[in-house]
Motif scaffolding. Structure first.
Motif, short mmCIF file in Angstrom:
data_model
loop_
_atom_site.label_atom_id
_atom_site.label_comp_id
_atom_site.label_asym_id
_atom_site.label_seq_id
_atom_site.Cartn_x
_atom_site.Cartn_y
_atom_site.Cartn_z
N LEU A 50 -2.47 5.81 -3.30
CA LEU A 50 -2.08 4.67 -2.48
C LEU A 50 -2.62 4.83 -1.06
N GLU A 51 -3.06 3.71 -0.49
CA GLU A 51 -3.55 3.70 0.88
C GLU A 51 -2.98 2.48 1.59
N ILE A 52 -2.95 2.56 2.90
CA ILE A 52 -2.50 1.42 3.70
C ILE A 52 -3.49 0.28 3.49
N GLY A 53 -2.96 -0.92 3.27
CA GLY A 53 -3.80 -2.09 3.03
C GLY A 53 -3.97 -2.45 1.57
N ASP A 54 -3.51 -1.58 0.66
CA ASP A 54 -3.59 -1.88 -0.77
C ASP A 54 -2.62 -3.00 -1.12
N SER A 55 -3.06 -3.87 -2.00
CA SER A 55 -2.19 -4.93 -2.52
C SER A 55 -1.48 -4.39 -3.75
N ILE A 56 -0.16 -4.60 -3.82
CA ILE A 56 0.62 -4.02 -4.91
C ILE A 56 1.45 -5.10 -5.61
N PHE A 62 7.24 -8.86 -7.30
CA PHE A 62 6.82 -9.28 -5.97
C PHE A 62 5.46 -8.68 -5.63
N TYR A 63 4.59 -9.50 -5.02
CA TYR A 63 3.31 -9.04 -4.53
C TYR A 63 3.43 -8.73 -3.05
N GLU A 97 -3.91 -2.81 -6.40
CA GLU A 97 -5.23 -3.41 -6.33
C GLU A 97 -5.83 -3.07 -4.98
N LYS A 98 -6.95 -2.39 -5.02
CA LYS A 98 -7.63 -2.00 -3.79
C LYS A 98 -8.27 -3.22 -3.15
#
Length: 102
Positions: A50-56, A62-63, A97-98
């Motif tokens: 996981l990295e900052i800015g990743d969409s989950i 919930f997205y 999702e990167k």
């Protein structure tokens, strides 16, 4: 003479039963335990990347976008409202999702 035959037949039944027990344990391992371990390893690998800015996508549907990461929690921003930031456990994430590099 008959006692020798019944003892020999009893010993053969014991081995036959033992073979069935071993076969059932192998079936349970390959159909239940092994796939569960593979899925757990896949989830651990996903959560470790996981990295900052990743969409989950969370388990509840919930997205959001990750804005901060700690050891076992993440802070996720939901929707267009930049004030909706919720801390949650990493284990509540089901998909990552990167962001696309442009």
């Amino acid at each position: 003479m008959t006692t020798v035959l019944t003892e020999a037949a009893g010993g053969g039944m014991m081995y036959s039963t033992l073979i069935w027990v071993v076969a059932m344990i192998a079936i349970v391992y390959f159909l239940m335990i092994r796939p569960q371990k593979k899925e757990q390893n896949r989830m651990n690998a996903m959560l470790s990347q996981l990295e900052i800015g990743d969409s989950i996508l969370t388990n509840s549907g919930f997205y959001g976008i990750i804005i901060d990461i700690t050891d076992d929690t993440v802070i996720v921003e939901f929707g267009n409202n930049k004030n909706c930031r919720i801390p949650m456990q990493k284990t509540a994430i089901s998909q990552v999702e990167k962001p696309q590099a442009e």
